[in-house]
Design a protein around this motif. Structure first.
Motif, PDB file in Angstrom:
ATOM      1  N   CYS A 548       0.735  -1.246  -0.065  1.00 52.94           N
ATOM      2  CA  CYS A 548       0.101  -0.126  -0.177  1.00 52.94           C
ATOM      3  C   CYS A 548       0.856   1.354  -0.068  1.00 52.94           C
ATOM      4  CB  CYS A 548      -0.825  -0.056   1.374  1.00 52.94           C
ATOM      5  SG  CYS A 548      -1.917   1.393   1.466  1.00 52.94           S
ATOM      6  N   ASP A 551       2.592   1.614  -3.451  1.00 52.48           N
ATOM      7  CA  ASP A 551       1.560   2.286  -4.366  1.00 52.48           C
ATOM      8  C   ASP A 551       1.431   3.568  -4.067  1.00 52.48           C
ATOM      9  OD1 ASP A 551       1.402  -0.332  -5.474  1.00 52.48           O
ATOM     10  OD2 ASP A 551      -0.188  -0.813  -4.392  1.00 52.48           O
ATOM     11  N   GLN A 552       1.435   4.261  -3.051  1.00 54.32           N
ATOM     12  CA  GLN A 552       1.033   5.571  -2.737  1.00 54.32           C
ATOM     13  C   GLN A 552       2.059   6.298  -3.077  1.00 54.32           C
ATOM     14  OE1 GLN A 552       0.644   6.533   1.579  1.00 54.32           O
ATOM     15  NE2 GLN A 552       0.571   8.639   1.173  1.00 54.32           N
ATOM     16  N   ASN A 647      -2.686   9.635   5.520  1.00 48.45           N
ATOM     17  CA  ASN A 647      -3.210   8.249   5.793  1.00 48.45           C
ATOM     18  C   ASN A 647      -3.728   8.401   7.259  1.00 48.45           C
ATOM     19  OD1 ASN A 647      -2.438   6.286   3.643  1.00 48.45           O
ATOM     20  ND2 ASN A 647      -0.472   7.209   4.317  1.00 48.45           N
ATOM     21  N   ARG A 665      -6.702  10.525   2.249  1.00 52.96           N
ATOM     22  CA  ARG A 665      -6.947   9.321   1.550  1.00 52.96           C
ATOM     23  C   ARG A 665      -7.900   8.638   1.693  1.00 52.96           C
ATOM     24  NH1 ARG A 665      -2.624   7.508  -1.295  1.00 52.96           N
ATOM     25  NH2 ARG A 665      -2.850   5.338  -1.110  1.00 52.96           N
ATOM     26  N   ASP A 668     -10.494   3.101   1.564  1.00 58.78           N
ATOM     27  CA  ASP A 668     -10.067   1.664   1.075  1.00 58.78           C
ATOM     28  C   ASP A 668      -8.378   1.776   0.666  1.00 58.78           C
ATOM     29  OD1 ASP A 668     -10.734   3.362  -0.952  1.00 58.78           O
ATOM     30  OD2 ASP A 668     -11.610   1.689  -2.138  1.00 58.78           O
ATOM     31  N   GLN A 669      -7.934   3.454   0.625  1.00 61.89           N
ATOM     32  CA  GLN A 669      -6.763   3.393   0.129  1.00 61.89           C
ATOM     33  C   GLN A 669      -5.753   3.760   1.097  1.00 61.89           C
ATOM     34  OE1 GLN A 669      -7.020   6.386  -2.921  1.00 61.89           O
ATOM     35  NE2 GLN A 669      -7.607   4.917  -4.454  1.00 61.89           N
ATOM     36  N   CYS A 671      -3.183   3.659   4.186  1.00 60.35           N
ATOM     37  CA  CYS A 671      -2.158   2.787   4.465  1.00 60.35           C
ATOM     38  C   CYS A 671      -1.834   2.870   6.029  1.00 60.35           C
ATOM     39  CB  CYS A 671      -0.617   3.121   3.703  1.00 60.35           C
ATOM     40  SG  CYS A 671      -0.864   3.142   1.843  1.00 60.35           S
TER      41      CYS A 671
END
Length: 674
Positions: A548, A551-552, A647, A665, A668-669, A671
Motif C-alpha cells: 500500500c 503504491d502511494q 493516511n 486518502r 480503502d486506500q 495505508c
C-alpha cells in the motif's frame, strides 16, 4: 509502563523563539504559516510556506528549512570552538586541543595549500606509477584502502548478520565515480548527459596533475571503461535494500577462489587483518572484478587508481582542484550555486575525521544534562506507544506479537553522545601539512574500524558524530541513536510545549523505532540476527500493508515523467508513517497527565501536526530532487510531510477536513502498518 512525568528544564539552554510574537509560549512558528493555503489541500504549503517564501535556499545549500538552518548554526558553534582552540599554538602534543586546533588551522591555511597545488599527491602518484605486474594491483588496492579510498571494492568491519554479537569483515562493491550504477546504464537523456559531463570532469582533473588534453581524454575513457564494467555487475539501489541480497558468508579460501587474480594473502597482510569468515555482499561484482583483473592492462589500472586518488583528495587540495570537484559534484549534480565558505568546509572536515574529539567540546557547551533527561523520557514514551500498538494489532497472530514484543524490549536508545570517547592521540597532525594530517586521520579511522574484526561487538560505538543533525537505527544491534546535533529547535527544545516536541522529535523517535519493523528491520530478530520470526500468514499481511505504501509513493512526482520509486523509499516511508502514528499516540497519553494548552488559536492536536510540517518540510533544488529520486531511500520533504499525514484519520479530524480532500486518502486506500 508509560512514563508521563514531565522533566522541567534546569539551567539555561539557548532556544529559538517559536512564535511570531516576542515572549510567547513555545508553540508553532506562527509566522511560518501560509494561511492562504488550505491545510486539507496542501499541508506542506500551509505549515511552513511563508517561511520558505521569505527564506530562499542559500546559494551554497541544496536544501533549506529551519532544520537545515539549525544544522548550519551548529557549524557556527563549532567554528567558535575551533577558532578559539586554533588561536593557540602551545597546546600539549596529542591533546584534543592540539589535534583539532592544528587540523582546522591547517585546513584554513589556503595560501599554503594553493601554493602546494598537486604536490601533496606526488608521493602516492609515484607509488601508482611503479605498478608493473598484475600482482601489484592487489597491493595498491590495500594501500588505497588504508587511507579510506575503498576502490574498486571496500572492506570494513561490522556485525555478523547471523551472529551480531561478533564483528566480521564485510567485502562490498564500490569503485564508481558517478552516484550509482544506473548513471552508467540508463538511456534517458539526463543520464546520457551525466556520463558526458563526467568524462569531461575526469579529463579536467587529470590536466590538473599535468596531463595534456589528449592524455587526459584518453585517461577519462579508460576510467569509464573500468567503471562501466563494475556498474553492470553491481546491484541496483532497490536490490541493495534487501539484507538477504547482500548475505553471502564465505571463508577466505572461497573468496580467493572467487577472485584468484587478486593476492588476498598479501592484501590481508597489508591491511593487518586475517579474517576466518567474511560477508561478500555482491559475488557477481567480484566475478566481474576477476574478469577485469585478467583482461584489463596494468596501465589502465594505474590510470583508474590515479583517478580515484585525485577524486578523493580534491576537496583537500588547492583551489583549482576544489573548484573542478565542486563544478561537477556540487553545481552540476546537486544544483548548488556556490561552494560553502572555506571555514565551513574546514569545520565539516574536522567533524568528519576527528568527530568525537570535536564533539566532546560541542556537547559540553551546548547539550545540558536536562536535555538528555527530557529526551530519555520521550524515547521511553514512544517505546511504550509501540508496545501498546503491537499488543492491539488485529492482523498479527499472538505468536508473532510475542516475538515483536521481545524485539522491542531489546531496543537500546543512545542519546546525545557516547559514554566513552575515542582517543585520537596517536594521529600525527601538523598545521603546516594539511594533506598529510588528513591522510593520518583517514588512516586512523580505517584502522580503528578494521581493529574490530573478529572481536565481540562494542555496543558503545557510535555511527554518527555528536554534532550531526541526524538519527539512525542499526538492525544488528537493535539500537536507535539521536546525536546532540539534532536535539535543538525545531526538532527539540526544553522550552517547547509537549505538542511541539512530540510532533517534531517525537515523530523522529517513532520513525527510528519503526525502522526496527519496516521491510528491512522486520527481517532481524530480537538478538539482531537476520532470521524470520514471522508466520507466513502474518508476513503476507505485513507485505500487503507495505505494498500500500509502495503504491502511494509511486504516484508522487517531482516533475513530468519522474516519480518516486515506491520500493526504494518503502522503509523510510514506513518509518514516517509509523513515527507519526506512534508519536501521536504517545502525545495523547501525555495529555491525560498534563493537558496541552491551546496556543495561537491552534488546538494541541493541530500544533502536533504543524510541528511535523515545520520540522520536516524544506525547499530543495530540482537537481537535488533528481539525485534523491534516483538513489536516496528517503522521499523528498514535501511527500514526507503529506504522505504519512494523509493516511491518518486523526489529521482529518484535527483540521476538520472533508472526505475527498487532497490530504485525506479514501478509507480503502489508507495505508496503516504500525
Amino acid at each position: 509502563m508509560l512514563l508521563l512525568a514531565i522533566i522541567a528544564a534546569c539551567g539555561s539552554h539557548p532556544v529559538q523563539p517559536r512564535s511570531g510574537t516576542p515572549g510567547a509560549d513555545h508553540g508553532v512558528y506562527v509566522s511560518d504559516l501560509d494561511r492562504s493555503a488550505d491545510p486539507c489541500t496542501d499541508f506542506f504549503e500551509f505549515s511552513n510556506g511563508a517561511w520558505r517564501k521569505q527564506n530562499p535556499i542559500p546559494a551554497s545549500m541544496t536544501r533549506w528549512s529551519r532544520r537545515w538552518q539549525a544544522g548550519e548554526t551548529a557549524k557556527d558553534r563549532l567554528k567558535e570552538i575551533l577558532d578559539e582552540v586554533s588561536a593557540r599554538r602551545d597546546w600539549p602534543a596529542a591533546s584534543v586541543e592540539q589535534l583539532i586546533g592544528d587540523f582546522y588551522g591547517g585546513c584554513m591555511d589556503q595560501a599554503r595549500i594553493d601554493e602546494d597545488g598537486a604536490k601533496p599527491l606526488r608521493p602516492l602518484l609515484a607509488e601508482i606509477d611503479k605498478l608493473r605486474e598484475p600482482a601489484d594491483i592487489g597491493r595498491m588496492i590495500a594501500r588505497l584502502h588504508a587511507i579510506a579510498i575503498p576502490v574498486p571494492f571496500g572492506v570494513f568491519g561490522t556485525s555478523d548478520l547471523h551472529t551480531p554479537s561478533n564483528v566480521v569483515a564485510w567485502v562490498g562493491a564500490g569503485g564508481l565515480g558517478l552516484p550509482d550504477r544506473d548513471y552508467y546504464l540508463k538511456t534517458e537523456a539526463r543520464f546520457v548527459e551525466a556520463r558526458e559531463r563526467y568524462l569531461g570532469h575526469v579529463a579536467a582533473m587529470f590536466k590538473l596533475i599535468g596531463s595534456d588534453d589528449v592524455a587526459a581524454q584518453r585517461a577519462a575513457a579508460r576510467v569509464m571503461a573500468i567503471e562501466l564494467g563494475l556498474a553492470k555487475a553491481s546491484l541496483d539501489n532497490v536490490a541493495l535494500r534487501d539484507p538477504k541480497a547482500i548475505d553471502h558468508t564465505m571463508s577466505a579460501v572461497q573468496l580467493r577462489a572467487l577472485t584468484p587474480s587478486l593476492d588476498w594473502a598479501a592484501y590481508f597482510q597489508a591491511s593487518g587483518i586475517h579474517p576466518a569468515s567474511l560477508n561478500v555482499t555482491e559475488p557477481v561484482f567480484f566475478e566481474e572484478l576477476e574478469r577485469q583483473l585478467k583482461t584489463t592492462p596494468v596501465a589502465d589500472w594505474k590510470i583508474y587508481f590515479e583517478w580515484q586518488l585525485i577524486r578523493a583528495a580534491a576537496p583537500s587540495l588547492s583551489q583549482a582542484f576544489v573548484d573542478e570537484d565542486f563544478a561537477f559534484n556540487g553545481k552540476y549534480l546537486s544544483g548548488t550555486q556556490e561552494i560553502k565558505p572555506r571555514w565551513k568546509r574546514c569545520v565539516e572536515a574536522t567533524d568528519q575525521l576527528l568527530g568525537e574529539a570535536l564533539g566532546k567540546k560541542y556537547t559540553d557547551k551546548y547539550f545540558p544534562p536536562a536535555a538528555k533527561a527530557r529526551m530519555k523520557l520521550l524515547v521511553t514514551n514512544l517505546l511504550a506507544a509501540m508496545h501498546d500498538t503491537i499488543e492491539k494489532l488485529d492482523w498479527m497472530s499472538a505468536g508473532t506479537k510475542q516475538r515483536a514484543l521481545e524485539k522491542l524490549a531489546t531496543f537500546n536508545p543512545k542519546i546525545g553522545y557516547p559514554d566513552k570517547w575515542k582517543d585520537y592521540s596517536s594521529i600525527a597532525v601538523h598545521r603546516d601539512q594539511y594533506w598529510d594530517s588528513s591522510l593520518a586521520a583517514r588512516a586512523w579511522n580505517v584502522a580503528d574500524n578494521l581493529a574490530t574484526i573478529d572481536k565481540p561487538v562494542d555496543r558503545g560505538r557510535w555511527g554518527l558524530t555528536p554534532p550531526t543533525s541526524d538519527a539512525y537505527y542499526n538492525p544488528s544491534l537493535n539500537e536507535i541513536v539521536f546525536p546532540a546535533g539534532i536535539l535543538q529547535p525545531p526538532a527539540f527544545s526544553l522550552d517547547a510545549v509537549d505538542a511541539i516536541n512530540y510532533g517534531a522529535i517525537g515523530v523522529v523517535i517513532g520513525h527510528e523505532i519503526s525502522h526496527g519493523f519496516d521491510d528491512q528491520g522486520a527481517q532481524f530478530d530480537a538478538q539482531g540476527r537476520l532470521d524470520n520470526w514471522w508466520t507466513k500468514d502474518d508476513l503476507d499481511k505485513f507485505h500487503a500493508r507495505g505494498q500500500c505504501v509502495v503504491d502511494q509513493y509511486e504516484h508522487y512526482f517531482i516533475e513530468t515523467g519522474i516519480h518516486h520509486n515506491g520500493k526504494l523509499v518503502l522503509g523510510e516511508s514506513i518509518g514516517d508513517l509509523g513515527g507519526a502514528n506512534l508519536a501521536y499516540r504517545a502525545f495523547q497519553r501525555a495529555q491525560q497527565q498534563t493537558p496541552a494548552p491551546m496556543l495561537d488559536g491552534f488546538t494541541p492536536n493541530q500544533q502536533f501536526f504543524i510541528a511535523w510540517g515545520q520540522f520536516r518540510a524544506d525547499a530543495i533544488r530540482p537537481e537535488t530532487q533528481r539525485l534523491m529520486i534516483q538513489g536516496d531511500p528517503h522521499p523528498i520533504a514535501q511527500y514526507r510531510v503529506i504522505g504519512p499525514l494523509s493516511n491518518m484519520p486523526e489529521f482529518q479530524t484535527a483540521f476538520s477536513c472533508k472526505a475527498g480532500a487532497t490530504m485525506v486518502r479514501a478509507a480503502d486506500q489508507r495505508c496503516t502498518v504500525w
